[in-house]
Structures are given as structure tokens and as C-alpha cells.
Design an enzyme around this catalytic site. Sequence first.
Site, PDB file in Angstrom:
ATOM      1  N   HIS A  97     -64.015   9.307  28.078  1.00 42.45           N
ATOM      2  CA  HIS A  97     -64.349   8.693  26.794  1.00 42.45           C
ATOM      3  C   HIS A  97     -63.107   8.772  25.711  1.00 42.45           C
ATOM      4  O   HIS A  97     -62.580   9.935  25.488  1.00 42.45           O
ATOM      5  CB  HIS A  97     -65.404   9.460  26.180  1.00 42.45           C
ATOM      6  N   ASP A 140     -79.709  10.155  18.648  1.00 42.78           N
ATOM      7  CA  ASP A 140     -78.418  10.053  17.979  1.00 42.78           C
ATOM      8  C   ASP A 140     -78.187   8.764  17.470  1.00 42.78           C
ATOM      9  O   ASP A 140     -77.736   8.701  16.361  1.00 42.78           O
ATOM     10  CB  ASP A 140     -77.292  10.386  19.280  1.00 42.78           C
ATOM     11  N   ARG A 161     -76.600   9.697   9.060  1.00 43.89           N
ATOM     12  CA  ARG A 161     -75.433  10.264   8.734  1.00 43.89           C
ATOM     13  C   ARG A 161     -74.405   9.302   7.911  1.00 43.89           C
ATOM     14  O   ARG A 161     -73.811   9.600   6.807  1.00 43.89           O
ATOM     15  CB  ARG A 161     -74.477  11.067   9.858  1.00 43.89           C
ATOM     16  N   SER A 166     -72.946  14.099  18.867  1.00 46.36           N
ATOM     17  CA  SER A 166     -73.162  12.673  19.003  1.00 46.36           C
ATOM     18  C   SER A 166     -72.282  12.331  20.299  1.00 46.36           C
ATOM     19  O   SER A 166     -73.168  11.384  21.333  1.00 46.36           O
ATOM     20  CB  SER A 166     -72.721  12.166  17.657  1.00 46.36           C
ATOM     21  N   LYS A 177     -74.105  11.177  24.585  1.00 50.75           N
ATOM     22  CA  LYS A 177     -74.263   9.930  25.050  1.00 50.75           C
ATOM     23  C   LYS A 177     -73.677  10.194  26.599  1.00 50.75           C
ATOM     24  O   LYS A 177     -73.992   9.412  27.535  1.00 50.75           O
ATOM     25  CB  LYS A 177     -73.538   8.940  24.234  1.00 50.75           C
TER      26      LYS A 177
HETATM   27  N1  URA Z   1     -68.791   8.536  17.382  1.00 52.17           N
HETATM   28  C1  URA Z   1     -69.937   8.795  17.450  1.00 52.17           C
HETATM   29  O1  URA Z   1     -70.493   8.424  18.632  1.00 52.17           O
HETATM   30  N2  URA Z   1     -70.533   9.588  16.796  1.00 52.17           N
HETATM   31  C2  URA Z   1     -70.246  10.203  15.540  1.00 52.17           C
HETATM   32  O2  URA Z   1     -70.796  11.207  15.097  1.00 52.17           O
HETATM   33  C3  URA Z   1     -68.648  10.020  15.228  1.00 52.17           C
HETATM   34  C4  URA Z   1     -67.866   9.142  16.105  1.00 52.17           C
END
Ligand code: URA
Length: 434
Positions: free
Chosen positions: A82, A161, A168, A183, A187
Site C-alpha cells: 500500500h 472507515d 473527519r 483507517s 482496509k
Molecule cells: N488515507 C486513508 O485511507 N485514511 C486516512 O485517514 C488518510 C488517508
Amino acid sequence: MRAVDLIAKKRDGAELSHDELAFLTDGYCRGDIPDYQMSAFAMAVLFRGMTPAETASLTLAMARSGDQVDLSPIPGIKVDKHSTGGVGDKTTLIVAPLVAAAGVPVAKMSGRGLGHTGGTIDKLESIPGFRAELQREAFLAQVSEIGISVIGQSGNLAPADKKLYALRDVTATVESIPLIASSVMSKKIAAGADAIVLDVKAGSGAFMKTAAEAEKLAQAMVRIGTEVGRQTAAIISDMDQPLGYRIGNALEVQEAIETLQGIGPEDLTSLCLTLGAHMAVLGGVSASVDEAKEFLKSKLASGEALEKFKAFVAAQGGDATVADDPTKLPQAFYEVEVAADAQGYVASIDAERLGHAAMLLGAGRAAKDDAIDYGVGLTLRKKAGDPVKIGETIAVMHVRTPSGFEDVMEKVRASYVIQAEKPALRPLVLSVVT
Ligand code: URA
């Protein structure tokens, strides 16, 4: 349990339990806890932080809020990769077939681009015929058969999320390391990998502007991985200029193919070998990072990595002959050169500004549902450390019409920082957190 009591507990700096965090996350995802309470909670976290145990609990609660991909039918250790998002970052297009050629199965879900950063799925979809939407069974079968598949992220991956991130975004609570770390990791965990290699970008084009901030985020994510039993390594890499020379979907596919052919830019090749080497070690095919790098170099030199890329593209309906003839990729009609207005050396390139310039040309999206133009983008002619003379071409804009892009040209020019003295460049890989 009442949400208001948990908000007060966090506000006062106490540690929340696993069950308390699950109560908040599940309640918010179901709609029982309203936005105003969840935003108060997020603000309390922003000021008070979270312990490693709390961060891991929040991550798991979000990972379990929707689909959880079961990759266990695929033999071997599945390692995901990632990137926290950069400009010109086409590493997945290279690293995924490279490690697959080395025997690490790649079952990957990727995203689309928004704002100044591009998305891997958009890049892949610039290949004529390529399909990023596969049924779960076809996805697993392809990885078992040829060792690699990259598809779009399922709509129901970590929905808690998705909802919290959107909240947010409008409540000034994005900039919290535990919230960002949970977050991202929620995933990755829901996507089913056994191990995870993170590329945390630091610099002007990145979410984290300094190496110190990026390192803190990396440590938080590696700690979550360890807490939840997924081995995780993080590479902190420089984003004070774009990666490679090309920005834009088809242009980046072309540069990825050149890198798989062994003739790609040095920075891109070197980062891909580093990321791939960590994946090979976590995937159990190499004993050390140095050994893995040599192994992966042999896969580039033998052409096996490029062959794996072709097999992957063809398996998902794409025209694999683009690897032999890149003119089959979407092309822009015109090339407009951008000339330097100062003399000296390129000290840095504001990657965020350049990413916005590429987006304005049509290579990216300002809003989620915008259409993109696969053929347009930018080719850099000068990168940090290069000498430059006034009037010399620093970049080329690939555009659909010969004029009408004067404001973008100005943006491209302004993103170059040119100084009189030769700059001392920092290394591409700034540090590694394991
Ligand atoms: N990318 C994400 O997936 N989550 C965040 O909180 C910030 C960047």
C-alpha cells in the site's frame, strides 16, 4: 454503554477498551450513533491520541464492519502493498508482477485517484479492454492460476472507515496519526493479506510533509499490524518530487512497462526493488532484503516480470501487446513544452502542485464522479539535481488541444524550485520501519 460517556472518557485522557471502541464503531456504522457524537469523539482522539491497543481495536472494529476477503484458498503467504499516495506513483504496476514472477502471490485491491494523486485502477484501465471488476471467485482463481490479480476495491470494504473518513474530512479531524493509521490498516486487513508492505511518502506531494511525521505514521501502522497478527513493514520514501518522469494514466503505464523491461528511471526502479524485496522476505521466498533484491533483479533481467505483467493484463481482458507497442495506449494529440524561466539547478519539484496540474489537464479527478482522460499528462524533462538554463524545456504537457492550457503551464513552471547552487539531494528511501 453510552456514547457520551465514552467521548468524555477519551476527552479526559483515559484508555478505551476493545469493547468500548467496538460499541462506538459499530453503533456509528449502523446509524445508531449520530455524526455529532462521532465527530466529538474524533476530535477527542485528535487531541488525546490513542494507545497502541486502542488503535488496534479501532482498526479491527472498522475492518470487521463490512466484507472481509478470505484469501486462504490461495496457497502461500499473500503479501499486500500500500502506498499512502504520491504523484507519478506507478509502483504497483511494476512491483505486483515482479514479486508474482518471484513466487509471491498477489491478490490486490486498489483504488481510483482523487485530487492530485492518481489511482492504480485508473492507470490499469487505460489499457484497452482491461477489466478491474472481477467476481470474487474469478479473482481468487486467477491468483491461483497465474499468481496475480489486481481489482477495484469492493464497495463494502470497511464501511465504518468510509463513513468516519468522510466525517473527519469535514470536521478537521483527518490529521490524527492513530485515525489515519487505523483507517489505512482497516482496509488492508479487510482485504485479507497475511502480510503488508507500506510505502509511506514524505514530502511536498504527500499527506505527510516531513520524514519525522511519516515515520510516526509508519510506526503506528506497523504496530497495528503486529498487534493484529499481520506482519507489516514500512518504507518511508521521498515525495519532494514525483516518482519517475511521467504523470498521467497511460503515460505511467508506459513508464511501468519500460521499468519492467529494465530501462525505467533509476528512482522508480530502485523503489520498486526495495518494496518488492520486503514483500519477497515477508512472503517467505527470500531470506534477506539484499538477497531478495538480487533475486528480483534477475526476474527483471530474464524478462519473467514483464511476461507476468502481460499474462496478468491478458487475464483481465486487456490488450497485452501494449507492452510491445506502447502506441496502442491512449495518446494525447499535442505536446506543449514548458520552458524554464530561471537558470541553475532543480532543487525540488512541488509534487502536489504538479499533480494538480496533471489533474487540470484531465488526467485526474477534482470530484469523485469526474471523467478522466487516459492519454493526457506530463513528462518531466528535468528532475531534482539537474542543471537547467533559461528557456530550456523542463517538462512537456500532453494535451488534447494545442492551446488553452496557459494557466496549467504556469503551474508546472511554478512547481519547479530552481536555485543557483547544486542541491544536496536526500536519498529516495529515507528509512525502514519493521
Ligand atoms: N488515507 C486513508 O485511507 N485514511 C486516512 O485517514 C488518510 C488517508
